[in-house]
Design a protein around this motif. Structure first.
Motif, short mmCIF file in Angstrom:
data_model
loop_
_atom_site.label_atom_id
_atom_site.label_comp_id
_atom_site.label_asym_id
_atom_site.label_seq_id
_atom_site.Cartn_x
_atom_site.Cartn_y
_atom_site.Cartn_z
N ARG A 1 44.84 27.43 11.62
CA ARG A 1 44.48 29.43 10.95
C ARG A 1 43.95 30.87 11.82
N GLY A 2 44.14 30.40 13.30
CA GLY A 2 43.81 31.42 14.22
C GLY A 2 44.11 30.09 16.00
N VAL A 3 43.90 31.08 17.18
CA VAL A 3 43.65 30.34 18.45
C VAL A 3 42.78 31.48 18.78
N VAL A 4 41.46 30.79 19.72
CA VAL A 4 41.04 31.35 20.53
C VAL A 4 40.43 30.59 21.68
N ALA A 5 41.35 31.23 22.93
CA ALA A 5 41.55 30.53 24.52
C ALA A 5 40.10 31.45 25.07
N ASP A 6 39.69 30.48 25.39
CA ASP A 6 37.32 30.79 25.83
C ASP A 6 38.21 30.64 28.07
N LEU A 7 38.42 31.59 28.15
CA LEU A 7 38.53 31.72 29.10
C LEU A 7 37.97 31.77 30.55
N ARG A 8 37.06 31.47 30.12
CA ARG A 8 35.45 31.36 30.51
C ARG A 8 35.26 30.69 32.07
N GLY A 9 35.67 29.34 31.44
CA GLY A 9 35.65 28.19 32.15
C GLY A 9 36.67 27.09 33.07
N SER A 10 37.94 28.13 33.12
CA SER A 10 39.11 27.98 33.58
C SER A 10 39.58 28.48 35.06
N GLY A 11 39.89 28.20 35.74
CA GLY A 11 40.06 28.59 36.80
C GLY A 11 41.41 30.08 36.97
N PRO A 12 41.88 30.17 38.51
CA PRO A 12 43.08 31.09 38.00
C PRO A 12 44.38 30.55 37.12
N ASP A 13 44.50 29.31 37.76
CA ASP A 13 45.42 28.60 37.51
C ASP A 13 45.44 28.37 36.23
N GLY A 14 44.77 27.69 35.82
CA GLY A 14 44.11 27.56 33.79
C GLY A 14 44.26 28.56 33.07
N MET A 15 43.53 29.81 33.92
CA MET A 15 43.35 30.88 32.66
C MET A 15 45.32 31.89 32.23
N GLN A 16 46.27 31.44 33.73
CA GLN A 16 47.10 31.60 33.67
C GLN A 16 48.15 31.23 32.72
N ASP A 17 47.52 29.67 32.51
CA ASP A 17 48.29 28.80 31.43
C ASP A 17 47.98 29.46 30.14
N GLN A 18 46.73 30.17 29.86
CA GLN A 18 46.48 30.35 28.41
C GLN A 18 46.46 31.67 27.78
N LEU A 19 47.06 32.62 29.13
CA LEU A 19 47.24 33.96 29.40
C LEU A 19 48.91 33.61 28.44
N THR A 20 49.23 32.74 29.49
CA THR A 20 50.81 32.01 28.55
C THR A 20 50.74 31.24 27.59
N LEU A 21 50.03 30.72 26.62
CA LEU A 21 49.80 30.17 25.58
C LEU A 21 49.80 31.77 24.09
N LEU A 22 48.74 32.48 24.40
CA LEU A 22 48.68 33.56 23.64
C LEU A 22 50.37 34.01 23.95
N ARG A 23 50.68 34.10 24.82
CA ARG A 23 51.95 35.31 24.48
C ARG A 23 52.45 34.74 23.68
N LEU A 24 52.84 33.48 24.35
CA LEU A 24 54.34 32.53 23.65
C LEU A 24 53.78 32.25 22.47
N LEU A 25 52.34 32.42 21.71
CA LEU A 25 51.94 32.76 20.21
C LEU A 25 52.22 33.67 19.65
N GLY A 26 52.20 34.42 20.46
CA GLY A 26 52.82 35.88 20.03
C GLY A 26 54.42 36.32 19.96
N GLU A 27 55.36 35.80 20.74
CA GLU A 27 56.73 35.90 20.44
C GLU A 27 57.24 34.71 19.55
N ASN A 28 56.62 33.44 18.91
CA ASN A 28 57.37 32.59 18.33
C ASN A 28 57.09 33.21 16.78
#
Length: 190
Positions: free
Chosen positions: A43-70
């Motif tokens: 029903r929606g996606v919440v990405a918690d960027l608090r616990g991920s390091g810089p690489d994990g944060m970039q992966d989550q940002l890429t996912l949020l971008r892809l979800l908006g473009e798909n």
């Protein structure tokens, strides 16, 4: 809980959110989250960027971008949790079209306002309007180091100055904002 019914997907480490209420489901990584979202199981996606390091944060940002473009997920609401105001990350979230950003700090768990209305909250642009364009953040250990880009990133920020000038909308009154130092040319001495 029935995992085939659409849930709000939480993309985060399991140690940050051991117990989720009904209607929420912890995604087992970026690919699992993408699969569930595209399959109509979210029903929606919440990405918690608090616990991920810089690489994990970039992966989550890429996912949020892809979800908006798909085409299958572009109407799916998306939100992000940040440990604090991180201008560069907020700019990425704004360009990805994220619906809401919450700043619960570094504490683990989901605050009640996120549990009740995860996709209602300030947009990334709301934070960017009051954040100095020279405000820079870099990962440092388990936290973030904040620097002033107007002072060639040589001025470490914190406390009152950061709260008033950098994050509080008062950057137009800041002496560094009004007289930024030019960048150092390659080979020149500062």
């Amino acid at each position: 809980m029935d995992t085939s019914a659409p849930s709000i997907l939480l993309l985060s480490g399991p140690d940050l959110h051991p117990d989720l209420p009904d209607g929420w489901l912890l995604a087992n990584g970026v690919l699992d989250c993408l699969h569930r979202a595209v399959s109509g199981l979210a029903r929606g996606v919440v990405a918690d960027l608090r616990g991920s390091g810089p690489d994990g944060m970039q992966d989550q940002l890429t996912l949020l971008r892809l979800l908006g473009e798909n085409p299958y997920t572009r109407t799916l609401p998306r939100a992000a949790l940040l440990p604090g105001v991180l201008r560069e990350i907020l700019e990425d979230l704004a360009s990805a079209g994220v619906d809401a950003v919450h700043l619960p700090g570094a504490a683990s768990g989901l605050p009640p306002q996120v549990l009740d209305a995860p996709f209602v909250g300030p947009w990334p642009a709301d934070f960017l309007r009051t954040t100095c364009p020279f405000f820079n953040s870099r990962p440092a250990g388990r936290g973030w180091l904040h620097n002033c880009g107007a002072y060639r990133d040589r001025l470490v920020l914190g406390g009152r100055r950061m709260a008033v000038y950098c994050l509080g909308g008062g950057f137009r009154d800041c002496p560094y904002f009004n007289a930024p130092r030019p960048p150092v040319l390659q080979g020149a001495t500062p």
